[in-house]
Design a protein around this motif. Structure first.
Motif, PDB file in Angstrom:
ATOM      1  N   LEU A  97      33.794  33.642  38.216  1.00 56.66           N
ATOM      2  CA  LEU A  97      35.000  34.408  38.532  1.00 56.66           C
ATOM      3  C   LEU A  97      36.262  33.589  38.245  1.00 56.66           C
ATOM      4  N   ILE A  98      36.191  32.292  38.440  1.00 58.93           N
ATOM      5  CA  ILE A  98      37.342  31.437  38.120  1.00 58.93           C
ATOM      6  C   ILE A  98      37.606  31.445  36.607  1.00 58.93           C
ATOM      7  N   ARG A  99      36.537  31.526  35.803  1.00 54.33           N
ATOM      8  CA  ARG A  99      36.722  31.625  34.352  1.00 54.33           C
ATOM      9  C   ARG A  99      37.436  32.930  33.996  1.00 54.33           C
ATOM     10  N   ILE A 100      37.120  33.988  34.723  1.00 56.09           N
ATOM     11  CA  ILE A 100      37.829  35.258  34.518  1.00 56.09           C
ATOM     12  C   ILE A 100      39.278  35.108  34.954  1.00 56.09           C
ATOM     13  N   ARG A 101      39.472  34.497  36.112  1.00 58.61           N
ATOM     14  CA  ARG A 101      40.810  34.328  36.675  1.00 58.61           C
ATOM     15  C   ARG A 101      41.712  33.473  35.782  1.00 58.61           C
ATOM     16  N   ASP A 102      41.187  32.367  35.311  1.00 58.49           N
ATOM     17  CA  ASP A 102      42.016  31.389  34.610  1.00 58.49           C
ATOM     18  C   ASP A 102      42.038  31.565  33.096  1.00 58.49           C
ATOM     19  N   HIS A 103      40.959  32.160  32.530  1.00 62.94           N
ATOM     20  CA  HIS A 103      40.847  32.225  31.072  1.00 62.94           C
ATOM     21  C   HIS A 103      40.628  33.630  30.533  1.00 62.94           C
ATOM     22  N   ARG A 104      40.602  34.642  31.410  1.00 59.90           N
ATOM     23  CA  ARG A 104      40.338  36.027  31.001  1.00 59.90           C
ATOM     24  C   ARG A 104      39.080  36.071  30.146  1.00 59.90           C
ATOM     25  N   ASP A 105      38.040  35.425  30.625  1.00 61.73           N
ATOM     26  CA  ASP A 105      36.787  35.250  29.897  1.00 61.73           C
ATOM     27  C   ASP A 105      35.972  36.549  29.950  1.00 61.73           C
ATOM     28  N   GLU A 106      35.861  37.250  28.814  1.00 65.32           N
ATOM     29  CA  GLU A 106      35.178  38.538  28.779  1.00 65.32           C
ATOM     30  C   GLU A 106      33.671  38.394  28.961  1.00 65.32           C
ATOM     31  N   ALA A 107      33.086  37.308  28.440  1.00 61.60           N
ATOM     32  CA  ALA A 107      31.648  37.095  28.613  1.00 61.60           C
ATOM     33  C   ALA A 107      31.322  36.867  30.092  1.00 61.60           C
ATOM     34  N   ALA A 108      32.184  36.125  30.772  1.00 63.48           N
ATOM     35  CA  ALA A 108      31.984  35.900  32.205  1.00 63.48           C
ATOM     36  C   ALA A 108      32.122  37.216  32.968  1.00 63.48           C
ATOM     37  N   PHE A 109      33.074  38.068  32.542  1.00 61.83           N
ATOM     38  CA  PHE A 109      33.242  39.360  33.200  1.00 61.83           C
ATOM     39  C   PHE A 109      32.020  40.245  32.991  1.00 61.83           C
ATOM     40  N   ALA A 110      31.453  40.206  31.786  1.00 64.84           N
ATOM     41  CA  ALA A 110      30.253  40.995  31.511  1.00 64.84           C
ATOM     42  C   ALA A 110      29.109  40.572  32.433  1.00 64.84           C
ATOM     43  N   THR A 111      28.969  39.263  32.641  1.00 66.22           N
ATOM     44  CA  THR A 111      27.925  38.750  33.526  1.00 66.22           C
ATOM     45  C   THR A 111      28.163  39.221  34.961  1.00 66.22           C
ATOM     46  N   LEU A 112      29.417  39.131  35.408  1.00 66.31           N
ATOM     47  CA  LEU A 112      29.768  39.565  36.760  1.00 66.31           C
ATOM     48  C   LEU A 112      29.507  41.064  36.934  1.00 66.31           C
ATOM     49  N   PHE A 113      29.933  41.844  35.954  1.00 66.44           N
ATOM     50  CA  PHE A 113      29.775  43.300  36.015  1.00 66.44           C
ATOM     51  C   PHE A 113      28.300  43.673  36.073  1.00 66.44           C
ATOM     52  N   GLU A 114      27.506  43.084  35.191  1.00 69.24           N
ATOM     53  CA  GLU A 114      26.089  43.431  35.108  1.00 69.24           C
ATOM     54  C   GLU A 114      25.352  43.152  36.411  1.00 69.24           C
ATOM     55  N   HIS A 115      25.735  42.062  37.069  1.00 71.28           N
ATOM     56  CA  HIS A 115      25.050  41.697  38.303  1.00 71.28           C
ATOM     57  C   HIS A 115      25.519  42.526  39.498  1.00 71.28           C
ATOM     58  N   TYR A 116      26.842  42.685  39.636  1.00 71.54           N
ATOM     59  CA  TYR A 116      27.374  43.267  40.873  1.00 71.54           C
ATOM     60  C   TYR A 116      27.559  44.786  40.844  1.00 71.54           C
ATOM     61  N   ALA A 117      27.766  45.393  39.676  1.00 72.26           N
ATOM     62  CA  ALA A 117      28.015  46.835  39.644  1.00 72.26           C
ATOM     63  C   ALA A 117      26.894  47.639  40.312  1.00 72.26           C
ATOM     64  N   PRO A 118      25.619  47.398  39.978  1.00 71.85           N
ATOM     65  CA  PRO A 118      24.569  48.179  40.639  1.00 71.85           C
ATOM     66  C   PRO A 118      24.440  47.878  42.125  1.00 71.85           C
ATOM     67  N   ARG A 119      24.760  46.664  42.524  1.00 71.61           N
ATOM     68  CA  ARG A 119      24.681  46.295  43.944  1.00 71.61           C
ATOM     69  C   ARG A 119      25.795  46.968  44.739  1.00 71.61           C
ATOM     70  N   ILE A 120      26.983  47.034  44.155  1.00 70.38           N
ATOM     71  CA  ILE A 120      28.095  47.713  44.818  1.00 70.38           C
ATOM     72  C   ILE A 120      27.814  49.209  44.899  1.00 70.38           C
ATOM     73  N   LYS A 121      27.257  49.780  43.843  1.00 68.77           N
ATOM     74  CA  LYS A 121      26.902  51.204  43.855  1.00 68.77           C
ATOM     75  C   LYS A 121      25.914  51.502  44.985  1.00 68.77           C
ATOM     76  N   ALA A 122      24.887  50.666  45.100  1.00 70.44           N
ATOM     77  CA  ALA A 122      23.890  50.871  46.159  1.00 70.44           C
ATOM     78  C   ALA A 122      24.522  50.743  47.537  1.00 70.44           C
ATOM     79  N   PHE A 123      25.423  49.773  47.695  1.00 67.41           N
ATOM     80  CA  PHE A 123      26.133  49.566  48.958  1.00 67.41           C
ATOM     81  C   PHE A 123      26.935  50.815  49.342  1.00 67.41           C
ATOM     82  N   LEU A 124      27.625  51.405  48.368  1.00 67.79           N
ATOM     83  CA  LEU A 124      28.447  52.580  48.636  1.00 67.79           C
ATOM     84  C   LEU A 124      27.592  53.812  48.922  1.00 67.79           C
ATOM     85  N   MET A 125      26.444  53.905  48.267  1.00 66.04           N
ATOM     86  CA  MET A 125      25.543  55.031  48.553  1.00 66.04           C
ATOM     87  C   MET A 125      24.985  54.923  49.967  1.00 66.04           C
TER      88      MET A 125
END
Length: 200
Positions: A28-56
């Motif tokens: 997340l710091i790489r996203i924060r400091d360098h706008r790192d798209e590969a790091a964002f893809a990794t973050l999205f892939e891991h957390y998006a389904p977990r957040i969806k399940a949490f909200l359901m």
């Protein structure tokens, strides 16, 4: 003008152990400091389904939960500058955003707010845990920076870019044996750096 988050194609989420909290903070710091798209893809892939399940679990229907999860990760991209590992872990920060998004949606729909949304997969960490996470994050970042360039590039592709060894071989032209050897040496260096910190 705020840079738009990259378009993400989701795949099956890869698992991450609880002890990898420092690594998620580095991502997340790489996203924060360098706008790192590969790091964002990794973050999205891991957390998006977990957040969806949490909200359901909180009562959202699948479509609403998915939309809210995407909004949460988009917010994380836009407001990554606000992330501070000394105040919260990545999971706590993201699930707090998701909780607020859910409540905002309920308010707009003029539906009763839930008395309490079930919390995410991690308890809110205490101050001692946060201090330890911050120190581990700084130590891991320093250890990454100290790696030889060839090893660091492979670690970034394999863990931040979420590429398989075969994909790295195709992208770099390196033999699989060389890739595995360099990654093993790099991880040994990182492990040694973290163990050295623990014994100080």
């Amino acid at each position: 003008m705020t840079k738009e988050p990259p378009r993400i194609v989701t795949h099956s989420p890869h698992t991450a152990r609880k002890e990898d909290a420092a690594l998620w903070a580095v991502i997340l710091i790489r996203i924060r400091d360098h706008r790192d798209e590969a790091a964002f893809a990794t973050l999205f892939e891991h957390y998006a389904p977990r957040i969806k399940a949490f909200l359901m679990r909180a009562g959202a229907d699948p479509t609403e939960a998915e939309e809210c999860a995407q909004e949460t990760l988009t917010t994380a991209w836009v407001k990554a500058v606000q992330f501070d590992p000394s105040r919260a872990s990545v999971a706590t920060w993201l699930f707090t955003i998701a909780r607020n998004k859910r409540i905002d949606r309920l308010r707009k729909q003029r539906r009763p707010e839930p008395e309490d949304l079930p919390w995410g997969p991690e308890p809110d960490p205490d101050q001692e845990s946060l201090l330890g996470l911050q120190q581990e994050t700084e130590q891991l970042g320093a250890a990454m920076a100290a790696l030889p360039d060839k090893q660091r590039e492979l670690v970034e592709k394999a863990y931040f870019g979420d590429m398989t060894h075969s994909e790295i071989a195709q992208a770099t032209g390196l033999p699989l044996g060389t890739i595995k050897s360099r990654l093993r040496l790099a991880l040994d260096r990182l492990r040694h750096a973290m163990q050295t910190r623990d014994t100080k």
